[in-house]
Design a protein around this motif. Structure first.
Motif, mmCIF file in Angstrom:
data_model
loop_
_atom_site.group_PDB
_atom_site.id
_atom_site.type_symbol
_atom_site.label_atom_id
_atom_site.label_comp_id
_atom_site.label_asym_id
_atom_site.label_seq_id
_atom_site.Cartn_x
_atom_site.Cartn_y
_atom_site.Cartn_z
ATOM 1 N N CYS A 1 0.848 -1.196 0.000
ATOM 2 C CA CYS A 1 0.000 0.000 0.000
ATOM 3 C C CYS A 1 0.883 1.244 0.000
ATOM 4 O O CYS A 1 1.997 1.222 0.515
ATOM 5 C CB CYS A 1 -0.849 -0.039 1.265
ATOM 6 S SG CYS A 1 -1.994 1.320 1.455
ATOM 7 N N THR B 1 0.437 3.537 1.879
ATOM 8 C CA THR B 1 0.655 3.783 3.317
ATOM 9 C C THR B 1 1.988 3.182 3.772
ATOM 10 O O THR B 1 2.641 3.743 4.658
ATOM 11 C CB THR B 1 -0.536 3.224 4.133
ATOM 12 O OG1 THR B 1 -1.634 4.131 3.970
ATOM 13 C CG2 THR B 1 -0.229 3.092 5.614
ATOM 14 N N HIS C 1 -0.641 -4.405 6.006
ATOM 15 C CA HIS C 1 -1.989 -4.358 6.609
ATOM 16 C C HIS C 1 -3.065 -4.839 5.636
ATOM 17 O O HIS C 1 -4.239 -4.564 5.830
ATOM 18 C CB HIS C 1 -2.297 -2.948 7.118
ATOM 19 C CG HIS C 1 -2.169 -1.882 6.067
ATOM 20 N ND1 HIS C 1 -0.964 -1.291 5.758
ATOM 21 C CD2 HIS C 1 -3.087 -1.323 5.250
ATOM 22 C CE1 HIS C 1 -1.164 -0.396 4.790
ATOM 23 N NE2 HIS C 1 -2.428 -0.411 4.456
ATOM 24 N N ASP D 1 -7.642 -4.162 1.937
ATOM 25 C CA ASP D 1 -7.409 -2.748 2.264
ATOM 26 C C ASP D 1 -7.728 -1.858 1.067
ATOM 27 O O ASP D 1 -8.579 -0.985 1.148
ATOM 28 C CB ASP D 1 -5.960 -2.543 2.732
ATOM 29 C CG ASP D 1 -5.643 -1.088 2.974
ATOM 30 O OD1 ASP D 1 -6.428 -0.417 3.673
ATOM 31 O OD2 ASP D 1 -4.613 -0.607 2.461
ATOM 32 N N ARG E 1 -2.472 -3.475 -8.100
ATOM 33 C CA ARG E 1 -1.979 -3.571 -6.728
ATOM 34 C C ARG E 1 -0.780 -4.504 -6.663
ATOM 35 O O ARG E 1 -0.788 -5.571 -7.280
ATOM 36 C CB ARG E 1 -3.103 -4.149 -5.844
ATOM 37 C CG ARG E 1 -2.846 -4.050 -4.354
ATOM 38 C CD ARG E 1 -2.762 -2.626 -3.880
ATOM 39 N NE ARG E 1 -3.106 -2.471 -2.485
ATOM 40 C CZ ARG E 1 -3.092 -1.292 -1.853
ATOM 41 N NH1 ARG E 1 -2.743 -0.199 -2.503
ATOM 42 N NH2 ARG E 1 -3.423 -1.208 -0.583
HETATM 43 ZN ZN LIG Z 1 -3.407 0.727 3.049
#
Ligand SMILES: [Zn+2]
Ligand SMILES: [Zn+2]
Length: 342
Positions: free
Chosen positions: A39, A41, A64, A150, A336
């Motif tokens: 991600c 993040t 995550h 996610d 992704r």
């Molecule tokens: Zn994320």
């Protein structure tokens, strides 16, 4: 077990051997990771953007967005058994506090967030809880669905909030057609009759957006604001769904928003700097989005089973995590990024 761990901010993750987690608590579930999504993040974690908010102690294991097989369960776990294929809701929630009673898992007052404030899934095993696992059909492989945990969950959560705004004859601008955006476009298509305009700097991402149901695609090349203005009869869109939140996206998005419109903030990294007089005179609203609820995840699994949401992923071995992170950071990653241990 093998794990990719962050030892210091602004440094590459290190692959090392650490102790396997154990299901010590009555509701603990240990998942053997089959796939873990990468991600943006995780880049922001590495940059130190989460250091103060999460208070996480280094070194630790990010990751995550996880799916795999149940490896060990605590004494009171009844909803899954060893060997079950599961997708993992990213948050560990208590089920007893007021946000949990509302179904708002992400704001559980007693919760924790593996991969953010405790060890996550860039490893061979992950410790989570019975409330966080969704049992899946055994024919599904974790690599096929991990991105729903996610990226997909965050996208569907924001889109469901926008449903009342996006009736017939409306227009929505999706900023970013990457890991989250390509799922967000499909959720918009499934839930609303809105006309979808997708804005992205990558030709490949825009081509994918077109295949997935975007009505118009606009390349970020300096002319994007004018092009969106033309496509929205000069007034802008009823909703902006911003999966980027940095590198000029916010300034573009605020310009592309219709007066009275709603700006859904999903991607992040920079500040929204809008004079309050513009917010009141234009009556524009900014709405934050943090992942999604357990029910959002179930809804997303249903849309996927119906073929209304399909995932586009690029797979890397866990050992290549730093290459994957560099690819994501440099816009080379399509769809992704998925890490597979072992
Ligand atoms: Zn994320
Ligand atoms: Zn709770």
């Amino acid at each position: 077990m093998k794990a990719a761990r962050l030892h210091a901010y602004h440094e590459a993750l290190k692959l090392e051997s650490v102790d396997e987690p154990k299901a010590v608590g009555a509701h603990d579930v240990v998942v053997k990771i089959g796939a873990a999504g990468l991600c943006r993040t995780d880049l922001h974690i590495q940059e130190g953007q989460w250091a103060e908010k999460s208070q996480v102690q280094l070194p630790y294991t990010p990751g995550h967005e996880n799916a795999g097989w149940v490896h060990e369960v605590g004494s009171d776990v009844t909803n899954v058994e060893v060997g079950d294929t599961v997708i993992v809701h990213p948050f560990i929630s208590c089920g007893l506090c007021t946000p949990c009673r509302r179904g708002d898992d992400m704001h559980c007052v007693n919760g924790s967030f593996p991969g953010i404030n405790r060890d996550g899934g860039f490893a061979e095993f992950l410790l989570t809880s019975a409330r966080s696992v969704v049992k899946l059909d055994p024919s599904l492989h974790p690599t096929q669905i991990a991105a729903l945990a996610d990226a997909g969950l965050t996208a569907i959560h924001a889109v469901k909030k926008a449903i009342p705004v996006l009736g017939a004859g409306t227009k929505a601008v999706v900023i970013g057609a990457g890991g989250l955006g390509h799922i967000g476009i499909q959720c918009l298509r499934a839930y609303t009759p809105t006309e979808i305009i997708v804005v992205d700097p990558s030709e490949k991402a825009l081509a994918l957006a077109g295949e997935l149901g975007a009505d118009h695609t606009v390349k970020v090349d300096g002319t994007q604001r004018d092009k969106v203005k033309e496509l929205t009869d000069g007034v802008g869109a009823e909703a902006i769904i911003d999966f980027v939140g940095e590198k000029g996206a916010i300034e573009d998005g605020v310009e592309m928003l219709q007066d009275g419109g709603f700006y859904y903030v999903i991607g992040y990294g920079e500040n929204i700097n809008v004079p309050t007089i513009d917010i009141i005179s234009r009556e524009i609203s900014f709405i934050g989005n943090l992942v999604g609820t357990y029910v959002d995840l179930q809804d997303l699994m249903t849309l996927t089973a119906q073929g209304q949401v399909t995932l586009h992923t690029s797979t890397y071995p866990l050992d290549a995590i730093n290459d994957a992170m560099a690819d994501l950071d440099n816009g080379r990653l399509q769809g992704r990024g998925i890490l597979v241990p072992g």
